[in-house]
Structures are given as C-alpha cells and as structure tokens.
Design a protein around this motif. Structure first.
Motif, PDB file in Angstrom:
ATOM      1  N   ALA A   2      23.264-100.792 145.281  1.00 48.59           N
ATOM      2  CA  ALA A   2      24.301-101.741 145.688  1.00 48.59           C
ATOM      3  C   ALA A   2      25.563-100.977 146.118  1.00 48.59           C
ATOM      4  N   PRO A   3      26.318-101.527 147.102  1.00 45.96           N
ATOM      5  CA  PRO A   3      27.518-100.823 147.576  1.00 45.96           C
ATOM      6  C   PRO A   3      28.506-100.472 146.470  1.00 45.96           C
ATOM      7  N   TRP A   4      28.750-101.389 145.529  1.00 46.46           N
ATOM      8  CA  TRP A   4      29.695-101.099 144.453  1.00 46.46           C
ATOM      9  C   TRP A   4      29.183 -99.967 143.576  1.00 46.46           C
ATOM     10  N   ASP A   5      27.880 -99.951 143.305  1.00 52.46           N
ATOM     11  CA  ASP A   5      27.299 -98.872 142.497  1.00 52.46           C
ATOM     12  C   ASP A   5      27.429 -97.535 143.212  1.00 52.46           C
ATOM     13  N   LEU A   6      27.199 -97.528 144.510  1.00 47.42           N
ATOM     14  CA  LEU A   6      27.303 -96.302 145.294  1.00 47.42           C
ATOM     15  C   LEU A   6      28.735 -95.773 145.280  1.00 47.42           C
ATOM     16  N   MET A   7      29.715 -96.652 145.481  1.00 44.22           N
ATOM     17  CA  MET A   7      31.113 -96.211 145.476  1.00 44.22           C
ATOM     18  C   MET A   7      31.530 -95.708 144.102  1.00 44.22           C
ATOM     19  N   HIS A  60      34.546 -93.222 144.103  1.00 46.55           N
ATOM     20  CA  HIS A  60      35.416 -93.897 145.059  1.00 46.55           C
ATOM     21  C   HIS A  60      36.076 -95.129 144.459  1.00 46.55           C
ATOM     22  N   LEU A  61      35.709 -95.481 143.245  1.00 50.38           N
ATOM     23  CA  LEU A  61      36.331 -96.595 142.532  1.00 50.38           C
ATOM     24  C   LEU A  61      36.985 -96.053 141.279  1.00 50.38           C
ATOM     25  N   PHE A  62      38.193 -96.462 141.058  1.00 51.60           N
ATOM     26  CA  PHE A  62      38.924 -96.039 139.869  1.00 51.60           C
ATOM     27  C   PHE A  62      39.104 -97.257 138.979  1.00 51.60           C
ATOM     28  N   ILE A  63      38.186 -97.423 138.068  1.00 47.94           N
ATOM     29  CA  ILE A  63      38.171 -98.578 137.179  1.00 47.94           C
ATOM     30  C   ILE A  63      38.230 -98.083 135.744  1.00 47.94           C
ATOM     31  N   GLY A  64      39.169 -98.637 134.980  1.00 51.45           N
ATOM     32  CA  GLY A  64      39.260 -98.268 133.576  1.00 51.45           C
ATOM     33  C   GLY A  64      40.683 -98.256 133.096  1.00 51.45           C
ATOM     34  N   SER A  65      40.893 -97.568 132.026  1.00 54.38           N
ATOM     35  CA  SER A  65      42.227 -97.462 131.436  1.00 54.38           C
ATOM     36  C   SER A  65      43.117 -96.612 132.342  1.00 54.38           C
ATOM     37  N   PRO A  66      44.438 -96.690 132.155  1.00 55.51           N
ATOM     38  CA  PRO A  66      45.312 -95.807 132.923  1.00 55.51           C
ATOM     39  C   PRO A  66      44.937 -94.332 132.774  1.00 55.51           C
ATOM     40  N   ASP A  67      44.537 -93.914 131.576  1.00 49.08           N
ATOM     41  CA  ASP A  67      44.140 -92.514 131.364  1.00 49.08           C
ATOM     42  C   ASP A  67      42.902 -92.160 132.181  1.00 49.08           C
ATOM     43  N   THR A  68      41.929 -93.056 132.226  1.00 45.49           N
ATOM     44  CA  THR A  68      40.703 -92.826 132.996  1.00 45.49           C
ATOM     45  C   THR A  68      41.007 -92.745 134.481  1.00 45.49           C
ATOM     46  N   GLY A 110      43.392-105.666 144.460  1.00 48.88           N
ATOM     47  CA  GLY A 110      42.807-106.997 144.384  1.00 48.88           C
ATOM     48  C   GLY A 110      41.542-107.113 145.210  1.00 48.88           C
ATOM     49  N   VAL A 111      40.545-107.700 144.625  1.00 52.61           N
ATOM     50  CA  VAL A 111      39.298-107.999 145.326  1.00 52.61           C
ATOM     51  C   VAL A 111      38.907-109.427 144.960  1.00 52.61           C
ATOM     52  N   PRO A 112      38.096-110.058 145.784  1.00 53.09           N
ATOM     53  CA  PRO A 112      37.690-111.429 145.470  1.00 53.09           C
ATOM     54  C   PRO A 112      37.086-111.535 144.070  1.00 53.09           C
TER      55      PRO A 112
END
Length: 77
Positions: A2-7, A12-20, A42-44
């Motif tokens: 899936a595109p999100w998994d690939l990114m 290419h995705l920065f998701i998590g705590s501020p430290d992460t 923001g994303v849908p």
C-alpha cells in the motif's frame, strides 16, 4: 504494498511523538543535507483539532532543534 506502507517503510512519513519525529528528521537532515522541509500535517480523516495539536507540538518540540542543525554536513555514504 500500500502507498502509505511504502512511504512509511522508506522514512517518508514522520508519525509519532515529537522525539520520534525529531530523530527521523535529524537523521535525514544529516544524511541527505536537507535544508528545507515541506510538511503536510493534515490528511483526510484527521480532525482539525488533531492537526492543530500536531502543528503546535511540532513548533514547540521539533522546530527549535531542527533550526540548529547544520544541513551542509552531509554524512558520507
């Protein structure tokens, strides 16, 4: 894949705590010589209040440290 998994798999995705998020952005700044970032908070499907909270956390917790990085010191591969 899936595109999100690939990114996410390619950092290419920065998701998590501020430290992460800061750790990933610091690593990429140093390894790729990134001097400027283009971020989309923001994303849908994400509520406005959650986006606002993320923006505030990023500004308070990540931006000060990112501003102090020297993006010209690219690590040798």
């Amino acid at each position: 894949m899936a595109p999100w998994d690939l990114m996410f798999d390619r950092d290419h995705l920065f998701i998590g705590s501020p430290d992460t998020v800061l750790e990933k952005m610091t690593r990429m700044t140093r390894s790729h010589g990134i001097g400027n970032w283009l971020l989309q908070m923001g994303v849908p499907g994400i509520a406005h209040e959650d986006v606002d909270r993320s923006l505030k956390l990023f500004a308070a917790e990540c931006m000060p440290a990112l501003r102090s990085l020297d993006s010209t010191a690219v690590a040798a591969n």
